[in-house]
Write an enzyme that holds these catalytic residues in place. Structure first.
Site, short mmCIF file in Angstrom:
data_model
loop_
_atom_site.label_atom_id
_atom_site.label_comp_id
_atom_site.label_asym_id
_atom_site.label_seq_id
_atom_site.Cartn_x
_atom_site.Cartn_y
_atom_site.Cartn_z
CE LYS A 1 6.42 -3.68 2.07
NZ LYS A 1 6.84 -3.18 0.75
CD GLN B 1 7.72 0.24 -0.28
OE1 GLN B 1 8.16 -0.82 0.19
NE2 GLN B 1 6.46 0.39 -0.63
CG ASP C 1 9.67 -6.41 -3.46
OD1 ASP C 1 8.62 -6.62 -2.81
OD2 ASP C 1 10.33 -5.37 -3.37
N1 GUN Z 1 5.31 -0.52 -3.64
C1 GUN Z 1 4.03 -0.98 -3.67
N2 GUN Z 1 3.99 -2.32 -3.50
C2 GUN Z 1 5.27 -2.72 -3.36
C3 GUN Z 1 5.87 -4.00 -3.16
O1 GUN Z 1 5.22 -5.03 -3.09
N3 GUN Z 1 7.22 -3.99 -3.05
C4 GUN Z 1 7.98 -2.86 -3.17
N4 GUN Z 1 9.28 -2.98 -3.09
N5 GUN Z 1 7.45 -1.67 -3.38
C5 GUN Z 1 6.10 -1.60 -3.46
#
Ligand code: GUN
Length: 310
Positions: A64, A108, A131
């Site tokens: 990311k 996350q 998100d």
């Molecule tokens: N863990 C797995 N997929 C995601 C996501 O799209 N966002 C976040 N914050 N954690 C994740």
């Protein structure tokens, strides 16, 4: 950001090349970031928060950050020890919520067991929730607003939109009911006048339902059995269906056989995956844009009336 993209730009023999589509969109995001950075004097900024040492989560967070850098978004990461308390994490989120230099916050998931995910997600300022998981953004999605929406479902509908197929009244079957993929995707598809059926581990006679799908989205993400590994085989797919395989690290579909029946199909890897991070970048840009617009409105109000509205 309106883009003129059609299947000829990212499909080959019915195979949806997600990396190609992602690249086109990321280029447009980079141009918009450059333009807005010049206009406002500061670039968009994402802050990620990772609690613990899960190698998969660490890798995703790294990806990311790298994607942000490539389009000119500034990113900062907090890595907190596994034993961080819920209160400490809430304290950090409150600081980030009130820091005007932070446009997007991403915690996350999954979090360690002693921290309640719902409490943490609900504490993030909805306007910085890139998100799209916070209650306010889920509510917005229910009311047809697609302002900050969960990245994977948004990636899926971006692919469908770019295929330029008339989806009105078509039947979509989603094999997944998670909060990150299946549930928000229902709303995005309904917003496009698609009839939606959701299947899951308790669904009876899955093949009889998947065979009725004009659009089949699958995200089981594990092998069925060693001898019979694919959850979606060619006999479960209608001729001409659009098949979107979201599963990782291996697809749910018997790709080579299903490809022969599908009009379009996503490969794994290289299908939906690259679109997910691209939609996160789009969300950071969106969050930054409306925060800047709001600041400008408040500033011009203050100039006109000598104070900010409360
Ligand atoms: N863990 C797995 N997929 C995601 C996501 O799209 N966002 C976040 N914050 N954690 C994740």
């Amino acid at each position: 950001m309106e883009l003129d993209i059609g299947p000829e730009d990212f499909c080959e023999d019915g195979v949806i090349k997600g990396r190609r589509l992602a690249k086109i969109i990321r280029r447009a995001i980079a141009e918009e970031v450059e333009r807005l950075t010049k206009e406002h004097g500061t670039p968009p900024k994402l802050v990620t928060v990772l609690v613990g040492e899960d190698p998969g989560s660490k890798m995703y967070v790294r990806m990311k950050h790298k994607a942000c850098t490539r389009v000119g978004i500034v990113s900062e990461g907090y890595t907190l020890p596994e034993e961080t308390s819920e209160e400490e994490l809430l304290g950090l989120i409150n600081e980030l919520n009130t820091d005007p230099s932070v446009n997007g916050i991403l915690v996350q998931l999954p979090l360690p067991r002693h921290i309640d995910e719902e409490t943490i997600i609900s504490a993030i300022d909805p306007d910085k929730d890139v998100d799209g998981f916070s209650p306010r953004n889920i509510y917005r999605l229910f009311y047809s607003g697609e302002l900050l929406t969960s990245a994977t479902p948004q990636g899926i509908v971006t692919i469908l939109d770019a295929l330029r197929v008339d989806l009105d009244g078509k039947h979509a079957v989603i094999v997944n009911r998670s909060t990150i993929v299946g549930k928000p995707l229902v709303m995005l598809l309904l917003n496009r006048n698609i009839t939606v059926t959701v299947c899951h581990s308790h669904t009876k006679d899955l093949p009889s339902i998947t065979r009725t799908a004009d659009i089949l989205v699958t995200a089981v993400g594990r092998r069925k059995t060693e001898d019979d590994p694919f959850f979606i085989t060619a006999d479960m797919v209608k001729e001409g269906a659009i098949v979107i395989d979201v599963a990782t690290p291996h697809g749910d579909c018997d790709f080579e056989a299903v490809k022969e029946k599908a009009s379009f199909i996503t490969p794994v890897p290289g299908g939906v995956g690259p679109m997910t991070i691209t939609m996160l970048l789009k969300n950071v840009l969106a969050a930054y844009s409306f925060q800047m617009a709001r600041t400008n409105v408040l500033t011009s109000y203050a100039v006109s009336y000598g104070s900010f509205p409360s």
